[in-house]
Write a protein that holds these residues in place. Structure first.
Motif, mmCIF file in Angstrom:
data_model
loop_
_atom_site.group_PDB
_atom_site.id
_atom_site.type_symbol
_atom_site.label_atom_id
_atom_site.label_comp_id
_atom_site.label_asym_id
_atom_site.label_seq_id
_atom_site.Cartn_x
_atom_site.Cartn_y
_atom_site.Cartn_z
ATOM 1 N N ASP A 180 23.771 38.115 29.855
ATOM 2 C CA ASP A 180 23.407 37.176 28.802
ATOM 3 C C ASP A 180 23.544 35.769 29.390
ATOM 4 N N ARG A 181 22.413 35.154 29.705
ATOM 5 C CA ARG A 181 22.484 33.897 30.449
ATOM 6 C C ARG A 181 22.957 32.744 29.575
ATOM 7 N N GLY A 182 22.792 32.908 28.272
ATOM 8 C CA GLY A 182 23.316 31.888 27.359
ATOM 9 C C GLY A 182 24.829 31.843 27.413
ATOM 10 N N MET A 183 25.421 33.076 27.435
ATOM 11 C CA MET A 183 26.880 33.172 27.425
ATOM 12 C C MET A 183 27.445 33.197 28.841
ATOM 13 N N ALA A 195 32.904 58.797 15.383
ATOM 14 C CA ALA A 195 31.556 58.738 15.960
ATOM 15 C C ALA A 195 31.077 57.281 15.992
ATOM 16 N N LYS A 196 31.354 56.567 14.928
ATOM 17 C CA LYS A 196 30.918 55.171 14.848
ATOM 18 C C LYS A 196 31.676 54.311 15.873
ATOM 19 N N THR A 197 32.982 54.550 15.974
ATOM 20 C CA THR A 197 33.796 53.790 16.950
ATOM 21 C C THR A 197 33.263 54.007 18.365
ATOM 22 N N VAL A 198 32.947 55.271 18.682
ATOM 23 C CA VAL A 198 32.444 55.582 20.028
ATOM 24 C C VAL A 198 31.075 54.929 20.242
ATOM 25 N N SER A 199 30.236 54.954 19.212
ATOM 26 C CA SER A 199 28.884 54.392 19.376
ATOM 27 C C SER A 199 28.933 52.877 19.585
ATOM 28 N N GLN A 200 29.997 52.239 19.079
ATOM 29 C CA GLN A 200 30.094 50.776 19.228
ATOM 30 C C GLN A 200 30.892 50.355 20.462
ATOM 31 N N CYS A 201 31.395 51.337 21.218
ATOM 32 C CA CYS A 201 32.235 51.013 22.380
ATOM 33 C C CYS A 201 31.434 50.243 23.443
ATOM 34 N N GLY A 202 32.017 49.180 23.925
ATOM 35 C CA GLY A 202 31.424 48.460 25.061
ATOM 36 C C GLY A 202 30.059 47.853 24.793
ATOM 37 N N GLU A 203 29.852 47.318 23.604
ATOM 38 C CA GLU A 203 28.546 46.691 23.332
ATOM 39 C C GLU A 203 28.363 45.424 24.160
ATOM 40 N N TYR A 204 29.471 44.806 24.493
ATOM 41 C CA TYR A 204 29.408 43.695 25.444
ATOM 42 C C TYR A 204 30.522 43.853 26.468
ATOM 43 N N LEU A 205 30.323 43.291 27.619
ATOM 44 C CA LEU A 205 31.349 43.291 28.671
ATOM 45 C C LEU A 205 31.459 41.866 29.193
ATOM 46 N N HIS A 253 37.295 41.397 31.697
ATOM 47 C CA HIS A 253 38.305 40.643 30.955
ATOM 48 C C HIS A 253 38.273 40.959 29.465
ATOM 49 N N GLY A 254 37.062 41.113 28.920
ATOM 50 C CA GLY A 254 36.977 41.325 27.486
ATOM 51 C C GLY A 254 35.906 42.343 27.132
ATOM 52 N N SER A 255 36.236 43.211 26.183
ATOM 53 C CA SER A 255 35.265 44.166 25.665
ATOM 54 C C SER A 255 35.929 44.874 24.492
ATOM 55 N N MET A 256 35.136 45.363 23.570
ATOM 56 C CA MET A 256 35.701 46.186 22.491
ATOM 57 C C MET A 256 35.508 47.634 22.903
ATOM 58 N N GLU A 300 45.761 32.597 37.560
ATOM 59 C CA GLU A 300 45.926 31.141 37.657
ATOM 60 C C GLU A 300 44.757 30.494 38.397
ATOM 61 N N LEU A 301 43.853 31.317 38.917
ATOM 62 C CA LEU A 301 42.759 30.787 39.731
ATOM 63 C C LEU A 301 41.550 30.446 38.859
ATOM 64 N N PRO A 302 40.688 29.565 39.361
ATOM 65 C CA PRO A 302 39.473 29.252 38.596
ATOM 66 C C PRO A 302 38.519 30.448 38.567
ATOM 67 N N PHE A 303 37.711 30.543 37.526
ATOM 68 C CA PHE A 303 36.788 31.681 37.418
ATOM 69 C C PHE A 303 35.517 31.270 36.680
ATOM 70 N N VAL A 304 34.531 32.171 36.822
ATOM 71 C CA VAL A 304 33.289 32.043 36.065
ATOM 72 C C VAL A 304 33.183 33.289 35.188
ATOM 73 N N THR A 305 32.773 33.120 33.943
ATOM 74 C CA THR A 305 32.614 34.272 33.064
ATOM 75 C C THR A 305 31.188 34.803 33.136
ATOM 76 N N LEU A 306 31.064 36.112 33.283
ATOM 77 C CA LEU A 306 29.741 36.758 33.281
ATOM 78 C C LEU A 306 29.707 37.683 32.071
ATOM 79 N N PHE A 307 28.790 37.425 31.178
ATOM 80 C CA PHE A 307 28.762 38.116 29.897
ATOM 81 C C PHE A 307 27.565 39.063 29.854
ATOM 82 N N TYR A 308 27.824 40.359 29.686
ATOM 83 C CA TYR A 308 26.746 41.362 29.626
ATOM 84 C C TYR A 308 26.691 41.954 28.220
ATOM 85 N N ARG A 309 25.475 42.205 27.777
ATOM 86 C CA ARG A 309 25.289 42.828 26.476
ATOM 87 C C ARG A 309 24.504 44.131 26.673
ATOM 88 N N TYR A 310 24.846 45.184 25.916
ATOM 89 C CA TYR A 310 24.143 46.460 26.055
ATOM 90 C C TYR A 310 22.920 46.471 25.158
#
Ligand SMILES: [Zn+2]
Length: 296
Positions: free
Chosen positions: A288-291, A45-55, A69-72, A269-279
């Protein structure tokens, strides 16, 4: 649509995609809360509740492609709609890629969508075993070579889906299969064969999938194994407890062992911009404009 929730898409699709992920995350929280309140498997239950807190998405702007690209993630696709979306989209892409490779070599093959059902029943474990056994027997008949409606099917991929029957309210497991063949399998012959195997159902459906838009048919096979939005959390948890650890997607024949060229590497191999979202509870995902917006 599952396809759009997928592994990648353009920047213009990102707001809709993030919204769908947010809705899915909210439903996952409902499931986790139900489990916590009922004293069921607290660690899960805890693992599911913490899923995807950031993307963390990467926008490869030179080709306008956005990838998560990244998420728990909890990877409990039977409990968590967010992980169900990811799993479905990845499998859809993998099998569409395989189909492209297969059809380049075997140009006469066409994809058919085959649906097989068994009678509804009160015991999900028993009904699922019944369907699973019946599907295995159907393929055994093909291999025995004594005549089967799937004799000319050269490859297939299928997935199991579970819901409650609309009339009976009882469990209704069924399967959707992509069958590759030069000629459409005979639905009448299949219905007779399926009834002989299951003893309780002749309900089958066979239809040609569009050659121009194969995703429209493949999506039926790779949608969720359970319908989160249509069922109470108690049913979702019951499905998970009953079906966890079971293989819900399987393939046979020429769908196996296809080497798909890994085009994904090109974009890395291409250049990219990271967009960081928080739930944020009650608000969904926020950029998250800081990240976020970090050019790399
Ligand atoms: Zn998850």
């Amino acid at each position: 649509m599952l396809q759009q929730d997928g592994v990648s898409g353009g920047i213009e699709e990102l707001p809709g995609r993030v919204k769908r992920y947010g809705d899915a995350k909210r439903k996952a929280l409902d499931v986790a809360e139900y489990m916590a309140g009922s004293g069921i498997e607290q660690r899960t239950a805890k693992t599911v509740s913490q899923c995807g807190e950031y993307l963390a998405f990467r926008h490869y702007f030179t080709v306008n492609e956005v990838r998560l690209h990244g998420s728990m993630l909890c990877r409990k696709h039977l409990l968590c709609p967010l992980c169900a979306i990811r799993r479905g989209a990845k499998a859809l892409k993998a099998y569409l890629d395989r189909w492209e490779v297969i059809r380049a070599e075997k140009t006469a093959l066409r994809p058919f969508l085959v649906t097989l059902t068994v009678k509804d029943g009160p015991d999900l474990a028993e009904r699922f075993r019944h369907l699973h056994k019946a599907q295995r027997e159907l393929w055994m008949r093909k291999h025995r070579g004594r005549g089967s409606s799937l004799d000319r099917v050269e490859g297939a991929v299928w997935s199991y889906e579970v819901k409650r029957g609309s009339g009976s309210g009882e469990w209704h497991p069924h399967l959707h299969m992509i069958a590759l063949a030069e000629h459409q399998p005979d639905a009448g012959q299949l219905a007779v064969e399926w009834k002989a195997i299951t003893g309780d159902s002749h309900v089958v459906d066979v239809r040609l999938i569009s050659q121009e838009d194969p995703a429209s048919g493949f999506i039926e096979v790779f949608k969720y194994a359970v319908k989160f939005s249509d069922q109470p959390e108690a049913d979702t948890v019951h499905c998970w407890l009953t079906l966890r650890g079971k293989r819900l997607v399987a393939s046979a024949g020429c769908f196996r062992g296809v080497n798909v060229p890994d085009e994904l590497d090109d974009a890395l191999e291409l250049p990219f911009v990271t967009l960081f979202y928080r739930y944020l509870h009650g608000r969904g995902y926020s950029l998250d404009r800081g990240m976020g917006h970090r050019p790399m």
